[in-house]
Scaffold this motif. Structure first.
Motif, mmCIF file in Angstrom:
data_model
loop_
_atom_site.group_PDB
_atom_site.id
_atom_site.type_symbol
_atom_site.label_atom_id
_atom_site.label_comp_id
_atom_site.label_asym_id
_atom_site.label_seq_id
_atom_site.Cartn_x
_atom_site.Cartn_y
_atom_site.Cartn_z
ATOM 1 N N VAL A 55 0.645 -1.627 -0.055
ATOM 2 C CA VAL A 55 0.012 -0.065 0.302
ATOM 3 C C VAL A 55 0.836 1.715 0.013
ATOM 4 O O VAL A 55 0.735 2.334 -0.514
ATOM 5 N N ASN A 57 3.786 1.633 -1.015
ATOM 6 C CA ASN A 57 4.555 1.729 -2.784
ATOM 7 C C ASN A 57 3.293 1.883 -3.731
ATOM 8 O O ASN A 57 3.042 2.934 -4.292
ATOM 9 N N TRP A 58 1.837 2.018 -3.687
ATOM 10 C CA TRP A 58 0.870 2.084 -4.217
ATOM 11 C C TRP A 58 0.503 3.694 -3.989
ATOM 12 O O TRP A 58 0.194 3.978 -5.171
ATOM 13 N N ASP A 59 0.957 4.070 -2.618
ATOM 14 C CA ASP A 59 1.057 5.498 -2.178
ATOM 15 C C ASP A 59 1.471 6.509 -3.214
ATOM 16 O O ASP A 59 0.901 7.451 -3.803
ATOM 17 N N TYR A 61 2.943 5.604 -6.219
ATOM 18 C CA TYR A 61 2.107 5.742 -7.551
ATOM 19 C C TYR A 61 1.286 6.283 -7.763
ATOM 20 O O TYR A 61 0.707 7.148 -8.872
ATOM 21 N N ARG A 62 0.596 6.605 -7.079
ATOM 22 C CA ARG A 62 -1.006 7.265 -6.942
ATOM 23 C C ARG A 62 -0.990 8.595 -6.939
ATOM 24 O O ARG A 62 -1.820 9.368 -6.984
#
Length: 104
Positions: A55, A57-59, A61-62
């Motif tokens: 999450v 890492n996704w943050d 990219y997001r």
């Protein structure tokens, strides 16, 4: 003049693109609110830790995706306003040149 000599602007498409980008932005911004809600469903702490890493890492990219969506939304908004102003300016110039009926 032929059909290929004219610029046709689809205002409806620009408006819907603007709206869609605003919706995407809201969805991306709202995802973070659900982070704590799902932490407990992973069960084992090592799985929860790995999901936290994912999450995080996704943050990143997001956040980058959100910036791109915001930039694109600004470009669509600028294009829409520019075409509307150009359209109005051309109509005024045509009216001034040919009268209210546009020379018809």
């Amino acid at each position: 003049m032929g059909e290929r000599d004219r610029l046709v602007v689809d205002y409806g498409l620009l408006e819907s693109s603007k709206t869609n980008l605003q919706d995407i932005k809201k969805a991306l911004e709202g995802i973070d609110k659900h982070r704590a809600d799902i932490h407990d469903i992973w069960g084992h702490s090592s799985i929860a830790g790995k999901m936290d890493d994912f999450v995080s890492n996704w943050d990143n990219y997001r956040r980058e995706l959100l910036e791109n969506v915001e930039d694109l939304g600004k470009q669509v908004e600028t294009s829409l306003k520019s075409f509307e102003k150009l359209d109005l300016d051309l109509a005024k110039a045509n009216e001034k040149k040919h009268g209210e009926n546009g020379g018809s």
